[in-house]
Design an enzyme around this catalytic site. Structure first.
Site, PDB file in Angstrom:
ATOM      1  N   LYS A  34       1.028  -1.289  -0.037  1.00 54.45           N
ATOM      2  CA  LYS A  34      -0.002  -0.181   0.034  1.00 54.45           C
ATOM      3  C   LYS A  34       0.661   1.411  -0.141  1.00 54.45           C
ATOM      4  O   LYS A  34       0.350   2.323  -0.652  1.00 54.45           O
ATOM      5  CB  LYS A  34      -0.898   0.048   1.172  1.00 54.45           C
ATOM      6  CG  LYS A  34      -2.081  -1.095   1.336  1.00 54.45           C
ATOM      7  CD  LYS A  34      -2.948  -1.386  -0.087  1.00 54.45           C
ATOM      8  CE  LYS A  34      -3.171  -3.005  -0.361  1.00 54.45           C
ATOM      9  NZ  LYS A  34      -3.728  -3.227  -1.562  1.00 54.45           N
ATOM     10  N   GLU A  62      -2.116   7.482   8.068  1.00 52.79           N
ATOM     11  CA  GLU A  62      -2.891   8.633   6.979  1.00 52.79           C
ATOM     12  C   GLU A  62      -3.668   9.473   8.082  1.00 52.79           C
ATOM     13  O   GLU A  62      -4.181   9.005   9.103  1.00 52.79           O
ATOM     14  CB  GLU A  62      -3.995   7.859   6.242  1.00 52.79           C
ATOM     15  CG  GLU A  62      -3.124   7.264   5.102  1.00 52.79           C
ATOM     16  CD  GLU A  62      -4.215   6.620   4.191  1.00 52.79           C
ATOM     17  OE1 GLU A  62      -5.384   6.601   4.161  1.00 52.79           O
ATOM     18  OE2 GLU A  62      -3.631   5.610   3.267  1.00 52.79           O
ATOM     19  N   ARG A 104      -7.876  -7.162 -10.265  1.00 51.69           N
ATOM     20  CA  ARG A 104      -8.631  -8.362 -10.721  1.00 51.69           C
ATOM     21  C   ARG A 104     -10.049  -8.054 -10.914  1.00 51.69           C
ATOM     22  O   ARG A 104     -10.442  -6.800 -10.781  1.00 51.69           O
ATOM     23  CB  ARG A 104      -8.750  -9.193  -9.243  1.00 51.69           C
ATOM     24  CG  ARG A 104      -9.185  -8.501  -8.409  1.00 51.69           C
ATOM     25  CD  ARG A 104      -9.678  -9.317  -7.130  1.00 51.69           C
ATOM     26  NE  ARG A 104      -9.859  -8.677  -5.804  1.00 51.69           N
ATOM     27  CZ  ARG A 104     -10.866  -7.789  -5.212  1.00 51.69           C
ATOM     28  NH1 ARG A 104     -11.814  -7.714  -6.260  1.00 51.69           N
ATOM     29  NH2 ARG A 104     -10.713  -7.097  -4.091  1.00 51.69           N
TER      30      ARG A 104
HETATM   31  C1  MV4 Z   1      -9.588   5.285   5.546  1.00 50.32           C
HETATM   32  C2  MV4 Z   1     -11.077   5.669   5.963  1.00 50.32           C
HETATM   33  C3  MV4 Z   1     -10.871   7.015   6.708  1.00 50.32           C
HETATM   34  N1  MV4 Z   1      -9.499   7.867   6.305  1.00 50.32           N
HETATM   35  N2  MV4 Z   1      -8.648   5.826   5.244  1.00 50.32           N
HETATM   36  C4  MV4 Z   1     -11.782   1.029   4.754  1.00 50.32           C
HETATM   37  C5  MV4 Z   1     -11.442  -0.072   3.816  1.00 50.32           C
HETATM   38  C6  MV4 Z   1     -10.015   0.079   3.233  1.00 50.32           C
HETATM   39  N3  MV4 Z   1      -9.998  -0.095   1.882  1.00 50.32           N
HETATM   40  C7  MV4 Z   1      -9.825   1.619   3.486  1.00 50.32           C
HETATM   41  N4  MV4 Z   1     -10.824   2.076   4.530  1.00 50.32           N
HETATM   42  C8  MV4 Z   1     -10.932   3.393   4.988  1.00 50.32           C
HETATM   43  N5  MV4 Z   1      -9.845   4.025   4.856  1.00 50.32           N
HETATM   44  C9  MV4 Z   1      -8.358   6.931   5.872  1.00 50.32           C
HETATM   45  N6  MV4 Z   1      -7.439   7.868   5.683  1.00 50.32           N
HETATM   46  C10 MV4 Z   1     -12.236   5.026   5.888  1.00 50.32           C
HETATM   47  C11 MV4 Z   1     -12.029   3.687   5.358  1.00 50.32           C
HETATM   48  C12 MV4 Z   1     -13.320   3.156   5.606  1.00 50.32           C
HETATM   49  C13 MV4 Z   1     -14.054   2.886   6.827  1.00 50.32           C
HETATM   50  C14 MV4 Z   1     -13.311   3.139   8.152  1.00 50.32           C
HETATM   51  C15 MV4 Z   1     -13.746   2.705   9.197  1.00 50.32           C
HETATM   52  C16 MV4 Z   1     -15.049   2.153   9.463  1.00 50.32           C
HETATM   53  C17 MV4 Z   1     -15.538   1.633   8.102  1.00 50.32           C
HETATM   54  C18 MV4 Z   1     -14.929   2.160   6.864  1.00 50.32           C
HETATM   55  C19 MV4 Z   1     -15.818   1.541   5.800  1.00 50.32           C
HETATM   56  C20 MV4 Z   1     -15.345   2.258   4.660  1.00 50.32           C
HETATM   57  C21 MV4 Z   1     -14.130   2.938   4.562  1.00 50.32           C
END
Ligand code: MV4
Length: 449
Positions: A116, A199, A291
């Site tokens: 990542k 982040e 994918r």
């Molecule tokens: C985040 C975020 C907020 N800020 N990154 C969740 C899945 C993964 N692919 C990345 N995700 C997130 N990254 C930053 N900098 C919020 C999410 C996020 C999430 C976080 C907490 C609870 C539920 C969530 C659902 C979707 C995305």
């Protein structure tokens, strides 16, 4: 074109791939574990090879056994589906070294996107916006410095992670040190790599992704967005396109970012770039999925493009005969994932399917991996089927989804159908004003009713 293709997967996606292979007059080869001898993908394929015991490491993750089956069957190419080995660069490399075609990007792309921090650096240098963040954390001092610069909350993520596993939100300076240690331990456990990065935390974001297709001749196009904010514990449950949150100008802007991200790793085949979109509609690169995605059918339903067919054509060396202005969409599509799980506690609920009847009708698509009398094994993802509907408008699609859910009969395993049906009446969903926390608010709404 290939004459025979092996599908290194199971369940609904294996069945989905076989359907397009048949359409293209290509013979299909299934692989299965001993728990899947009676599975639908085995029955559908022209031939099958049993490759090992039920645990995935013995079968669907068993690279040598899968490649041997491909060679023994005389297949020329391997389609990995999603999950299992789909994004494993070592598998792609081994397939190629065996003289077979891997239906997906070169190992370099999955390798780069799999890390990542490396992915962030790569796409950011190509002009794609990323959430403000650090590189790999080497000392607690770096972490503190960053968090104090951007302010709390911050989010700790595993460099080898993805899909939300091992993430940790930190609200206060005094919690940072212990949170990093915990995140490192978890990352080590889950991915064998303790590396983490930090982040700025984007609160209440939308999770919106862009589908892309790229051929071997430098043509890269985007095929619009999918709104994937309805998720629980980082598991998507409902997806739709168009997103009710962003307009077409924003989609085009994100499409351009997605194409830049794909080009930055010389991407070939079908891929998806996931973005976070904040309340001010700024978009930030999250990760690239190298994918075919579970939710690809909503893109197919609104554009008429068969994404699996293009994956195969591109892998066979064909040129994309679609240019960006030719990609048009119409109407609205919604997908509900039907899981074998307890709708209240969300535990997997495998076992014998005693009764099974799918809804049918115009603009209703069911991508299923099961049938009446099949015993859902306990070893794999509990996704039974995907229900996808199309409507001229979003309201029409929601109405059709209600009808389809009401006519989807599954007895035996418990399923989340009742949950999905209620969601179709949840005002926030119906009005299209939801973000990634919609399911939490759904349960509060239910309690208050
Ligand atoms: C985040 C975020 C907020 N800020 N990154 C969740 C899945 C993964 N692919 C990345 N995700 C997130 N990254 C930053 N900098 C919020 C999410 C996020 C999430 C976080 C907490 C609870 C539920 C969530 C659902 C979707 C995305």
């Amino acid at each position: 074109m290939f004459k025979k293709v092996l599908i290194a997967n199971r369940g609904e996606i294996a069945v989905r791939i076989i359907r397009t292979l048949r359409k293209m007059n290509i013979k299909s080869v299934a692989v299965c574990s001993t728990a899947d001898r009676d599975a639908l993908h085995v029955k559908m394929a022209d031939e099958h090879y049993c490759i090992g015991d039920p645990p995935p490491v013995s079968s669907y993750l068993n690279m040598q056994a899968i490649i041997k089956a491909a060679i023994d069957s005389g297949a020329e190419a391997v389609h990995p589906g999603y999950g299992f080995l789909a994004e494993n660069p070592e598998f792609a490399r081994k397939v190629q070294e065996a003289g077979l075609v891997f239906i997906g990007p070169d190992p370099f792309a999955s390798e780069t996107m799999g890390n990542k921090t490396r992915a962030r650096k790569h796409v950011s240098e190509a002009g794609v916006p990323i959430v403000p963040g650090t590189e790999d954390i080497k000392s607690i001092h770096e972490a503190v410095e960053f968090a104090e610069k951007v302010g709390f909350p911050v989010i700790i993520k595993a460099a080898s992670g993805g899909g939300g596993i091992g993430m940790k939100i930190v609200n206060r300076r005094e919690d940072l040190e212990s949170a990093i240690e915990e995140a490192q331990n978890r990352a080590k456990q889950a991915f064998g790599d303790a590396t983490v990065y930090i982040e700025k935390y984007v609160s209440n974001p939308h999770h919106i992704e862009i589908q892309i297709l790229a051929d071997n001749y430098g043509n890269t196009i985007h095929i619009f967005e999918r709104e994937c904010s309805v998720q629980r514990r980082h598991q998507k449950v409902i997806e739709e396109t168009p997103s009710p949150f962003i307009d077409i100008n924003k989609v085009e802007e994100m499409g351009e970012s997605a194409i830049r991200a794909a080009r930055s790793v010389n991407y070939k085949n079908a891929g998806t770039i996931e973005f976070l979109v904040d309340d001010k509609k700024n978009h930030y690169f999250l990760e690239m999925n190298t994918r075919l995605q579970v939710e690809h059918p909503v893109t197919e339903m609104t554009t008429g493009i068969d994404l699996v067919e293009w994956q195969i054509r591109i892998a066979a060396g064909e040129k994309l005969n679609l240019s960006q202005p030719q990609i048009k969409r119409e109407g609205h599509a919604i997908e509900c994932r039907i899981y074998a799980e307890d709708p209240v506690r969300f535990y997997p609920s495998p076992g014998l399917i005693k009764k099974y009847s799918e809804p049918s009708g115009e603009n209703i698509r069911v991508d299923s991996g099961v049938y009446e009398g099949f015993k859902v094994p306990m070893y794999y993802d509990p996704l039974l089927a995907k229900l996808i509907v199309w409507g001229k408008t979003r309201d029409e699609a929601i109405e059709r989804m209600k009808y389809a859910l009401d006519n989807f009969i599954i007895e035996g395993p418990k399923t989340n159908i009742p949950f999905l049906r209620e969601m179709m009446e949840f005002p926030e969903f119906v009005e299209g004003r939801y973000d990634t926390h919609v399911i939490e608010r759904f349960f509060q709404w239910k309690k208050s009713k």
